[in-house]
Design a protein around this motif. Structure first.
Motif, short mmCIF file in Angstrom:
data_model
loop_
_atom_site.label_atom_id
_atom_site.label_comp_id
_atom_site.label_asym_id
_atom_site.label_seq_id
_atom_site.Cartn_x
_atom_site.Cartn_y
_atom_site.Cartn_z
N HIS A 194 6.83 2.17 -7.89
CA HIS A 194 6.10 2.69 -7.34
C HIS A 194 6.93 3.83 -6.20
CE1 HIS A 194 3.02 0.16 -7.75
NE2 HIS A 194 3.60 -0.74 -7.38
N GLU A 195 7.57 4.70 -6.39
CA GLU A 195 8.67 5.12 -5.76
C GLU A 195 7.87 6.76 -5.95
OE1 GLU A 195 12.79 5.80 -6.79
OE2 GLU A 195 12.94 7.69 -5.21
N ILE A 196 7.40 7.38 -5.29
CA ILE A 196 6.89 8.30 -5.38
C ILE A 196 8.43 10.19 -4.72
CG2 ILE A 196 5.32 10.47 -4.11
CD1 ILE A 196 3.62 8.22 -3.94
N HIS A 203 -7.00 11.55 -5.65
CA HIS A 203 -8.40 12.42 -4.81
C HIS A 203 -7.63 11.87 -4.00
CE1 HIS A 203 -12.75 13.83 -5.29
NE2 HIS A 203 -11.47 14.52 -4.19
N MET A 216 1.06 -0.81 -0.20
CA MET A 216 -0.40 -0.19 0.49
C MET A 216 0.65 1.63 -0.12
SD MET A 216 -3.30 1.06 2.29
CE MET A 216 -2.25 -0.44 3.62
N LEU A 217 0.46 2.31 -0.74
CA LEU A 217 1.38 3.32 -0.44
C LEU A 217 0.93 4.25 0.05
CD1 LEU A 217 0.91 4.43 -5.03
CD2 LEU A 217 2.35 2.66 -4.07
N TYR A 218 2.29 5.09 0.49
CA TYR A 218 2.13 6.22 1.41
C TYR A 218 2.04 7.00 0.65
CZ TYR A 218 2.55 7.01 6.64
OH TYR A 218 2.39 8.17 8.25
N SER A 263 -1.99 6.94 3.56
CA SER A 263 -2.12 5.45 3.37
C SER A 263 -2.81 5.64 1.61
CB SER A 263 -2.35 4.74 4.42
OG SER A 263 -1.22 3.80 5.00
N GLN A 264 -2.27 4.74 1.06
CA GLN A 264 -3.27 4.98 -0.03
C GLN A 264 -4.41 4.61 -0.15
OE1 GLN A 264 -1.37 1.84 -2.62
NE2 GLN A 264 -3.26 1.84 -4.38
N ASN A 265 -5.12 4.10 1.39
CA ASN A 265 -6.87 3.51 1.03
C ASN A 265 -6.79 5.28 1.66
OD1 ASN A 265 -5.67 3.69 3.72
ND2 ASN A 265 -6.50 1.52 4.02
N LYS A 321 -1.32 15.99 -7.24
CA LYS A 321 -0.47 15.80 -8.04
C LYS A 321 0.29 14.36 -8.57
CE LYS A 321 -2.61 18.92 -11.78
NZ LYS A 321 -2.07 19.65 -12.27
#
Ligand SMILES: [Zn+2]
Lengths: 998, 89
Positions: free
Chosen positions: B76-78, B58, B1-3, B13-15, B68
């Motif tokens: 998946h690196e941000i 969003h 799960m992305l952060y 968290s992504q959720n 953005k």
């Protein structure tokens, strides 16, 4: 049965607490702290299952997560739990377990016939054998395989246990509490880091529990106890046992399953059975240790053959002997530790060492203890079917190719050690590409992709001194990075025996004329010959070999089998292991119960339930509810023995004849405010909005950019810069996101704000010819006449001291109003309406009557606006402005949308005026046409028209308007119905719309 | 799960987020005459790069702002996140 194999005064189980349990219907006893495996071995039981393919007898091979065989089915507190590893499950009073993958019983297993039908089960047997003839698959093969195979039976009952999810954040997560885990946790915690230390076993300490070492003048066990006690007392540390970190996901999120109640007869009150932890860690230290590698020889799957480290742990932790005449087969020094442990407990082992002339402290110690040792010796094959009875052993030549002096010796267990394989599963899951370390013949983690470091034997460090030093340093280094503190603790001195190099030899050749099965993957029954066959058949990529032979798959994930499999492929292919590479390790590292994954999101809790403020009134008045999205809405109000059909007909009829009231609280409501609100609505909706006066409502349709209708509803201008938008119940959330998208990203220059007000208002739709008369009584101070409150008008009014909003809008096609009050007053409003409405024969109506009313009026809803229709398809072209631009307009002129024969909405009436048409039926010209019968369209919604007392449906069909008057057929293959129908206008009742304006 | 770092709320968290697709797509101006092809490109055609991708998320269970995110689609690196109207060089 008595515990014949239990040692006196050895081990860590609680001798003061005897526990009895049942295995395969028979009662056994053990002690608190035993696993099923240790207790059964104490009772001399080694046969616990049958292998997956050949149904060969299976015993215990490991002592923890490494166990590939001993998978049992557990019955606990009336619940069934398959896939339980006997080496991990602790016993409790009344525990009941049984073997799986054997039928009818573990001692007499019909599937064992497979063992003699080898041609039946070669590599890729599922792909080959069961492919022909096709009809045999479901009639013969599948039922047979299902009955005779599998790892237990899932329960079909509702699981009444509670599982929880927990979200946690920390500076440092440490997976594994062996020496490296303890040392790094201690160093980091002392340096102020927030630490979580997870241990999958009940006892902390890992290899320290079984090794003969000294740390800071204490035994390994004493030292680990001291560290754990101190860590537990620190407020910045969470220490968890029975907790497996099983998955490493993106952005340093790890998932851990904590078994809280599994070792108890019953889950404790107020505690869940298991808890799933989602841990977001700034840094991770993987100290998951290593697993001993098997050696490969004939019948190496016979019960009684096990890892030498497991045999040692059974003695030191559980006080249990795995045999009384042990044979130890090793290619390194580890086997000697086990031999010495046997000797100390009064049992004389024989050690076979594949090495020619090894010399080290521990070998000398073994010799001094009088342990018999043979060098350049191997086990050729184990003998005995359900338990090892003897072994063929032989001298092996220096080039490890030839056997000589083959002799049979008696033994009751064979403890094997083929050196150690670091557990790199978590590191691999994190994206760390491993590298092959020639020194240890195994893969170790290479370059971190995420914020992780692997330490200790999981990183290929096999001496304690090295491990401890590295772990203290890493714990400090990592914590310093996060906390910027500089509190360094001193590193204790370590005393351990020095060991010498291991032998790279791992697979004993077959003696001439023998064809023993030599297993690589014990869980999936993959033997040397299977890999050889796969390679002969042209499989080259290790990923393909894995799938074709099932090597390294299933719950075991290659914990014991991987490296030997790779070695074999490399040997045959004349490559080196790093060229072959290893397969991907996938989470979970160990099986996780579905219950833990689902957590509390079960049944009613799988989604939130939303209720309107009038819910209690509906309940008291016999409402039967229906799920509408996450809302519960009255479907109908049951009177006496009425059916749904009878009740909804009565309710709808009463609306057409007198007056009805419907709870419309669930409609989505959005406040649109700001000086540019009118301009914004003008771009969002297909029709014109700039000239809507204050106090007026308008129906609008909004599209997606691809021209498809997104939603419809009325929007009212409350004041100059304030609009009240309504959406359908289902689309409310999507519409809000849609509006926010355009306001924030596309037209940020528009000065408009939107906010959801769905929960702020309770709504009641009052519909029917008597509705105005009712309203006049309800709002005596407000002019609600046709002139005072015309169709699509809006007024604020006083409802017995409460501020209310009246919208004259209609979904039913009758003269109707919608009254909104603040949610807290919803019930007050509702009861007032019912009370005042009595003299006008008011009845509440539910969603079923609501549907009937809108269908026979030809009003579209979700079943027509189904994500495939443009406004023209739903006869809404009158609402599409030709003058201004709006979202999705450009799409409407694309060729597919302007085709004259597009499917359009029509009404459908059965010719016999009695047969209801199932929703979803096809409309066809000729029911007897050759299949596939060309369909003209489908029936989107059906009702019983209360106006005409016959069935009526809406359908969306090709060239719709031109079909009106035609006689066609509605076919429902699902319900096996063919109904002759006539196509009529979709506006079945009051096509001129006189009633709403009355 | 992305952060995901929300410029308005911090790391979440992504959720808490909903994915919104390619952030570089620009809606044609209103009332502008454009060809079918241009319109189709806007509505349907998206690149699916392996590597850096500027995308919309969003924060629906948070501040409800569209943001953005510059993310590597394979690792998946941000790299960076931006507010909706922030200028991106
Ligand atoms: Zn936010």
């Amino acid at each position: 049965m008595s515990q014949d194999f239990r040692l006196d005064n050895v081990g860590m189980v609680n001798r003061n607490k005897k526990i009895s349990f049942i295995f395969n219907g028979k009662k056994y006893s053990g002690y608190e702290g035993d696993t099923i495996a240790s207790a059964l071995i104490a009772n001399g039981v080694h046969l616990v299952g049958r292998s997956f393919k050949y149904h060969r007898p299976r015993g215990f091979f490991g002592v923890g997560v490494d166990e590939p065989y001993a998978i049992l089915q557990l019955e606990r507190n009336n619940e069934r739990d398959p896939n339980i590893r006997a080496t991990e499950q602790e016993i409790f009073e009344g525990l009941e377990v049984k073997s799986v993958n054997c039928w009818p019983s573990v001692n007499f297993d019909i599937g064992a016939i497979n063992n003699f039908l080898k041609m039946f089960f070669p590599a890729g047997f599922y792909y080959k054998t069961f492919m022909w003839p096709p009809s045999f698959w479901y009639k013969i093969y599948e039922p047979f395989i299902r009955m005779a195979a599998g790892f237990g039976e899932a329960s079909i009952k509702h699981d009444k246990e509670r599982y929880e999810h927990k979200y946690e954040y920390c500076d440092l997560l440490i997976a594994g509490s062996g020496p490296s885990g303890l040392a790094s946790a201690y160093a980091a915690a002392k340096n102020g880091a927030r630490v979580i230390l997870a241990e999958d076993k009940p006892r902390y300490g890992g290899s320290l529990l079984t090794s003969d070492v000294n740390i800071g003048n204490q035994t390994g066990v004493e030292w680990s106890e001291k560290i754990i006690t101190e860590l537990k007392s620190m407020s910045n540390v969470i220490v968890k046992n029975r907790s497996q970190v099983f998955g490493y996901y993106d952005h340093n999120m790890l998932v851990m399953s904590e078994r809280i109640g599994d070792h108890l007869p019953k889950t404790q009150k107020y505690l869940p059975k298991q808890r799933l932890w989602y841990i977001r860690a700034k840094e991770v230290l993987i100290s998951s240790g290593s697993i001993e590698r098997p050696l490969v020889f004939g019948n190496n799957d016979t019960p009684g053959v096990m890892l030498s480290s497991a045999a040692k742990e059974y003695m030191k932790v559980y006080g249990v002997l795995v045999g009384k005449k042990p044979l130890i087969f090793t290619n390194n020094d580890s086997g000697y530790e086990t031999a010495i442990e046997f000797k100390k407990n009064g049992v004389s082992p024989l050690v076979l060492d594949t090495r020619k002339e090894p010399s080290s402290d521990i070998i000398t110690e073994a010799k001094n203890l009088g342990i018999e040792t043979k060098f350049s010796y191997v086990v050729v094959a184990a003998k005995g079917y359900k338990k090892v009875k003897s072994a063929d052993i032989a001298k092996i030549s220096d080039n490890k190719k030839d056997l000589s002096n083959i002799e049979n010796i008696e033994c009751d267990c064979i403890c094997v050690s083929g050196f150690w394989t670091p557990s790199i599963h978590l590191a691999s899951q994190s994206g760390n590409k491993s590298e092959f370390d020639e020194k240890i013949d195994a893969f170790i983690p290479k370059k971190s992709k995420q914020k992780e470091n692997t330490i200790g034997s999981a990183n290929g460090k096999f001496t304690l001194e090295e491990t401890i030093n590295e772990a203290f340093d890493k714990g400090y280094e990592v914590s310093n990075k996060i906390t910027e503190n500089n509190n360094k603790v001193s590193i204790p001195t370590v005393v351990e025996k020095k060991s010498t190099e291991h032998d790279k030899f791992w697979c004993v050749p077959l003696p001439k004329g023998k064809s023993y099965k030599r297993f690589l993957d014990f869980q999936n029954d993959v033997a040397v010959t299977d890999i050889e066959l796969a390679l002969r058949e042209g499989f080259r990529s290790i990923e393909h070999v894995k799938r074709y032979t099932t090597l390294g798959m299933a719950t075991d994930q290659g914990k014991t089998s991987n490296l030997n499999g790779l070695q074999l492929v490399s040997d045959i292919e004349n490559k080196v292991v790093p060229q072959v590479g290893h397969t991907t390790f996938r989470p979970p590292y160990t099986p996780v119960s579905i219950g833990a994954i689902v957590g509390r999101e079960v049944g009613k809790h799988s989604k939130p339930t939303r209720k309107s403020p009038m819910h209690e009134w509906h309940e008291k008045n016999n409402a039967v509810f229906v799920d509408a999205g996450v809302w519960l809405r009255p479907r109908y109000y049951k009177q006496g023995n009425e059916t749904l059909f009878e009740a909804s007909k009565r309710e709808a009829k009463n609306v057409r004849k007198n007056v009805g009231v419907c709870d419309v609280t669930t409609l989505g409501k959005i406040d649109v405010k700001g000086p540019d609100a009118a301009e914004f609505l003008n771009r969002v909706y297909t029709n014109a909005w700039l000239k809507l006066p204050v106090g007026k409502a308008r129906y609008g349709v909004m599209l997606r950019e691809d021209g498809i209708v997104m939603d419809d509803g009325t929007t009212t201008r409350i004041s100059e810069n304030h609009y009240h938008m309504t959406t359908t119940t289902a689309q409310a959330a999507n519409v809000l996101s849609h509006l926010e998208y355009y306001l924030q990203l596309v037209w940020p220059e528009l000065n408009v704000n939107v906010v959801s007000t769905t929960e702020q208002w309770a709504g009641a739709a009052i519909a029917g010819p008597n509705s105005r008369a009712l309203l006049m009584k309800l709002f005596p101070n407000t002019d609600v006449s046709n002139e005072g409150l015309p169709f699509m008008g809006y007024k604020e009014a006083d409802l017995s001291g409460i501020s209310a909003k009246i919208y004259r809008i209609s979904f039913s096609g009758e003269l109707a109003y919608e009254v909104n009050v603040e949610s807290d007053f919803g019930n007050f409003m509702w009861e007032k309406i019912i009370e005042v409405g009595k003299e006008f024969q008011i009845q509440p109506y539910g969603t079923e009557a609501l549907s009937t009313l809108r269908i026979e009026m030809g009003h579209v809803a979700g079943s027509e606006l189904d994500g495939r229709t443009i406004p023209h398809d739903a006869s809404l072209e009158g609402l599409v402005s030709k003058k201004k631009d709006f979202i999705g307009k450009r799409s409407l002129s694309r060729s597919a949308f302007t085709k004259p024969d597009r499917e359009k909405i029509v009404g459908v009436v059965p010719l016999d005026k009695t047969t209801s048409i199932p929703e979803g039926s096809y409309i066809v010209k000729d029911p007897n046409a050759k299949l596939p019968n060309p369909k003209l369209g489908h029936v989107s919604a059906s009702c019983w028209s209360v106006e005409y007392d016959n069935p009526f449906s809406l359908a969306i069909i090709k060239d719709g308007k031109k079909m009106i008057g035609q006689k066609l057929f509605a076919m429902s293959p699902l319900k096996n119905k063919t109904i002759p129908v006539e196509i009529v206008s979709s506006h079945y009742v009051d096509p001129e719309g006189k009633r709403v304006r009355a | 799960m992305l952060y995901i770092f929300c410029p308005h709320c911090g790391s979440r968290s992504q959720n808490e987020f909903a994915y919104g697709g390619d952030a570089t797509v620009k809606r044609p101006e209103l009332n502008k005459e454009i060809s079918d092809q241009e319109w189709d490109n806007f509505v349907y055609l998206r690149k699916s790069p392996r590597g850096k991708h500027l995308e919309l998320w969003h924060h629906i269970s948070g501040c409800r702002q569209w943001i953005k995110v510059e993310r590597d689609t394979s690792t998946h690196e941000i790299f960076k996140t931006y507010k909706a109207t922030e200028l991106i060089e």
